[in-house]
Design a protein around this motif. Structure first.
Motif, short mmCIF file in Angstrom:
data_model
loop_
_atom_site.label_atom_id
_atom_site.label_comp_id
_atom_site.label_asym_id
_atom_site.label_seq_id
_atom_site.Cartn_x
_atom_site.Cartn_y
_atom_site.Cartn_z
N LYS A 1 43.75 39.07 47.79
CA LYS A 1 44.27 37.88 47.10
C LYS A 1 43.22 37.24 46.20
O LYS A 1 42.90 36.05 46.34
N PRO A 2 42.66 38.00 45.25
CA PRO A 2 41.74 37.35 44.31
C PRO A 2 42.50 36.37 43.42
O PRO A 2 43.69 36.56 43.16
N LEU A 3 41.81 35.34 42.96
CA LEU A 3 42.46 34.36 42.09
C LEU A 3 42.73 34.92 40.71
O LEU A 3 43.65 34.49 40.02
N SER A 4 41.89 35.88 40.28
CA SER A 4 42.10 36.47 38.96
C SER A 4 41.53 37.87 38.92
O SER A 4 40.60 38.20 39.67
N GLY A 5 42.09 38.69 38.04
CA GLY A 5 41.57 40.03 37.84
C GLY A 5 40.59 40.05 36.68
O GLY A 5 40.16 39.00 36.18
N PHE A 6 40.23 41.26 36.22
CA PHE A 6 39.28 41.36 35.12
C PHE A 6 39.33 42.76 34.52
O PHE A 6 39.82 43.71 35.13
N GLU A 7 38.80 42.86 33.32
CA GLU A 7 38.57 44.14 32.67
C GLU A 7 37.07 44.29 32.44
O GLU A 7 36.44 43.39 31.87
N PHE A 8 36.51 45.40 32.90
CA PHE A 8 35.08 45.69 32.75
C PHE A 8 34.98 46.88 31.80
O PHE A 8 34.95 48.04 32.21
N PRO A 9 34.96 46.62 30.48
CA PRO A 9 35.06 47.70 29.50
C PRO A 9 33.97 48.76 29.63
O PRO A 9 34.25 49.96 29.52
N ALA A 10 32.73 48.34 29.87
CA ALA A 10 31.63 49.31 29.94
C ALA A 10 31.82 50.29 31.09
O ALA A 10 31.40 51.45 31.01
N ALA A 11 32.44 49.82 32.18
CA ALA A 11 32.66 50.69 33.34
C ALA A 11 34.03 51.36 33.30
O ALA A 11 34.34 52.19 34.16
N LYS A 12 34.86 50.96 32.31
CA LYS A 12 36.25 51.44 32.23
C LYS A 12 36.98 51.20 33.56
O LYS A 12 37.58 52.09 34.16
N LEU A 13 36.89 49.95 33.99
CA LEU A 13 37.52 49.52 35.24
C LEU A 13 38.36 48.28 34.98
O LEU A 13 37.91 47.34 34.32
N VAL A 14 39.58 48.29 35.52
CA VAL A 14 40.47 47.12 35.45
C VAL A 14 40.91 46.77 36.86
O VAL A 14 41.26 47.66 37.64
N LEU A 15 40.85 45.48 37.19
CA LEU A 15 41.41 45.00 38.45
C LEU A 15 42.46 43.96 38.12
O LEU A 15 42.17 42.96 37.45
N VAL A 16 43.70 44.21 38.55
CA VAL A 16 44.82 43.32 38.26
C VAL A 16 45.22 42.62 39.56
O VAL A 16 45.38 43.26 40.60
N SER A 17 45.39 41.30 39.50
CA SER A 17 45.78 40.53 40.68
C SER A 17 47.21 40.02 40.54
O SER A 17 47.82 40.11 39.47
N ASP A 18 47.71 39.43 41.63
CA ASP A 18 49.03 38.79 41.58
C ASP A 18 49.09 37.72 40.50
O ASP A 18 50.15 37.43 39.94
N SER A 19 47.93 37.11 40.23
CA SER A 19 47.88 36.03 39.25
C SER A 19 48.33 36.52 37.87
O SER A 19 49.11 35.85 37.19
N GLU A 20 47.84 37.69 37.45
CA GLU A 20 48.25 38.23 36.15
C GLU A 20 49.68 38.77 36.20
O GLU A 20 50.44 38.65 35.24
N LEU A 21 50.05 39.35 37.33
CA LEU A 21 51.38 39.96 37.43
C LEU A 21 52.50 38.92 37.48
O LEU A 21 53.53 39.07 36.83
N PHE A 22 52.28 37.86 38.27
CA PHE A 22 53.39 36.94 38.54
C PHE A 22 53.10 35.48 38.19
O PHE A 22 53.97 34.63 38.35
N GLY A 23 51.89 35.18 37.75
CA GLY A 23 51.54 33.79 37.44
C GLY A 23 50.52 33.26 38.42
O GLY A 23 50.42 33.73 39.55
N ARG A 24 49.75 32.29 37.97
CA ARG A 24 48.65 31.76 38.79
C ARG A 24 49.18 30.94 39.95
O ARG A 24 50.09 30.14 39.82
N SER A 25 48.56 31.16 41.12
CA SER A 25 48.88 30.36 42.30
C SER A 25 47.82 29.30 42.49
O SER A 25 46.70 29.42 41.99
N LYS A 26 48.17 28.24 43.20
CA LYS A 26 47.22 27.16 43.43
C LYS A 26 46.18 27.60 44.45
O LYS A 26 46.48 28.32 45.40
N LEU A 27 44.96 27.12 44.23
CA LEU A 27 43.89 27.39 45.17
C LEU A 27 44.05 26.47 46.36
O LEU A 27 44.06 25.25 46.22
N ARG A 28 44.20 27.05 47.54
CA ARG A 28 44.39 26.24 48.74
C ARG A 28 43.10 26.09 49.50
O ARG A 28 42.32 27.02 49.62
N ARG A 29 42.91 24.89 50.03
CA ARG A 29 41.73 24.63 50.84
C ARG A 29 41.93 25.24 52.22
O ARG A 29 42.86 24.87 52.95
#
Length: 499
Positions: free
Chosen positions: A463-491
């Motif tokens: 459950k990462p808050l956000s994914g990322f693209e690492f161009p130099a490593a040719k690696l992408v990590l996609v989270s629920d946040s990008e797929l379905f919208g950002r969720s609130k950070l819960r304490r």
């Protein structure tokens, strides 16, 4: 670490190799260009490759919570801890949460015993003075089966380290006594322990459910952590000397008053001194008495002094951390000046504040890295070796699956490895089915143990808050946040077992 295959995947990438090689050569690095998810992934990778405990310092609690949530994806369960803020300004009614004290005490103990793999905190949380580590350890109460100790002595000892006596224990930090039986709910425990005495000898220990009173497990030994960070009870080391210093400062402060202020400020001083002295001599420890710590401890100690193994220190946006610390210090010093003029505090109480410059000095000889989005973000932090990292934000798909499918195919054409982290197994399986329907051969793995291959699409859980693209490593990590919208950070809240 969890998902070690992702770290193995980037270890031969030039930008990351540059980071690792420079950590071996230089005492501090300034890493810029990475943001949010990618930054937190690289922080986790540093722990993996340096094999050092991490201490991550942020400017604000909200940022610390985001780091905590993202980094928890890459560490085993319960290996990323949060060290929270405790109020520094003296309050008439001290409303500090027992839960906050419990969290801090637990982290201090973990660090002392080399069990803290990654601690995330804020510069404000580090700016409250702590007791010397050896003094903190003296507050532990270790009990063994067959040990001789009177029930009254144990009650007294627990009260001196902050435990509250009640009729029935319900929450951590409480104890209850009935005849030859004592129930104690350790401040960091998930279940209380029942201690049965035979005369002045401990006969049995049993862990029990506080709701049903049902015994769960017999044990031979228990260590109860203190319910305070520092004890000012009579008989504790330095108590008499500290009390004498308080009396001396109070006398001097009263003598320095002119006639126009004797009735108002003088009365405040009398009331405050009478209250503090009465509480100190009673032996009942209250949280607000810890505000007098500077009278009882020589030198200023911070969390850094508690590490047995030197941590690798990470400062998230060093310029923001410095600005937040300096602004907070200025504000606190003004509040202390006002309270001092009103006779509501004594001069040395201000020393409970640990200045940013002292924290920076403590960190000076330790390995560290500052992460900032822009090259100038490491000002105020000694970055000997700058390192640039490439990164990109991901598109926001907002539940538009055809758009996501098209993007995954584009990444595959560019020979990227695509990691999709979903919050549940069911969601992951549905994603796999949808991707296969679109001729994308995704696999579902509970954990990524080996490095992904070129063009591979892996669905895993997290459950990462956000994914990322690492161009130099040719690696992408996609989270629920990008797929379905950002969720609130819960304490996160500490949970206590209910059996």
């Amino acid at each position: 670490m969890r998902h070690p295959g992702l770290f193995e995947f980037i270890k031969n990438e030039d930008q990351f190799k540059d980071i690792i090689s420079k950590t071996d050569i230089y005492p501090s690095l300034g890493i810029y260009g990475a943001d949010r998810g990618q930054k937190h992934f690289l922080m986790s990778a540093l722990s993996f490759f340096t094999c050092s405990p991490l201490l991550v310092i942020t400017s604000k609690e909200e940022k610390a919570r985001a780091v905590l949530q993202d980094m928890s994806v890459f560490f085993p369960p319960n290996r990323v801890d949060y060290f929270p803020v405790r109020e520094i300004v003296p309050m008439e009614t001290y409303a500090q949460s027992r839960e906050v004290v419990s969290q801090r005490v637990e982290i201090m103990d973990k660090i002392l015993h080399g069990k803290a793999q990654c601690v995330v905190t804020t510069i404000e949380a580090l700016s409250r003075m702590l007791p010397a580590p050896e003094e903190f350890k003296k507050l532990y109460v270790t009990l063994k089966k067959g040990q001789e100790i009177s029930r009254e002595d144990l009650i007294s000892r627990l009260i001196r380290v902050g435990y509250e006596r009640v009729e029935v224990v319900e929450i951590p930090g409480q104890m209850a006594v009935r005849g030859g039986i004592m129930d104690v709910f350790g401040i960091t425990a998930s279940q209380p322990v029942r201690i049965e005495f035979f005369g002045d000898e401990i006969d049995t220990f049993r862990i029990f459910n506080p709701n049903t009173q049902r015994s769960l497990e017999s044990i031979d030994e228990v260590t109860l952590l203190p319910a305070v960070e520092f004890s000012l009870a009579p008989g504790e080391p330095g108590w008499a000397e500290g009390k004498a210093l308080i009396e001396k400062e109070w006398t001097l402060a009263f003598k320095d008053l002119d006639e126009s202020r004797v009735q108002t400020v003088g009365q405040n001083l009398r009331d405050k001194y009478d209250q503090v002295l009465k509480e100190m001599e009673s032996g009942i420890v209250s949280y607000h008495l810890e505000q007098y710590l500077p009278y009882f401890v020589k030198g200023k100690y911070t969390l850094l002094n508690y590490y047995r193994r030197e941590p690798f220190i990470i400062v998230d946006e060093p310029l923001h951390v410095r600005e937040e610390a300096e602004s907070r210090e200025e504000e606190l010093k003004e509040v202390f000046r006002e309270l001092l003029e009103q006779g509501k505090i004594l001069p040395r109480q201000e020393e409970i504040l640990v200045e940013y410059d002292l924290i920076r000095e403590e960190a000076a000889e330790r390995k560290k890295a500052g992460f900032s989005l822009l090259p100038g973000g490491s000002r105020g932090f000694t970055a000997v070796a700058p390192v640039s990292v490439s990164g990109r934000d991901l598109p926001q798909f907002q539940g538009k699956f055809p758009m996501f499918v098209a993007q995954v195919k584009d990444w595959q054409r560019q020979k990227y490895s695509v990691i999709i982290m979903t919050s549940s197994k069911d969601r992951g399986l549905r994603l796999k089915e949808g991707l296969w329907d679109n001729k994308i051969e995704a696999v579902v793995l509970p954990e990524i143990l080996s490095a992904p291959v070129e063009g591979q699409v892996i669905i895993t859980y997290g459950k990462p808050l956000s994914g990322f693209e690492f161009p130099a490593a040719k690696l992408v990590l996609v989270s629920d946040s990008e797929l379905f919208g950002r969720s609130k950070l819960r304490r996160p809240r500490k949970q206590y077992d209910q059996g």
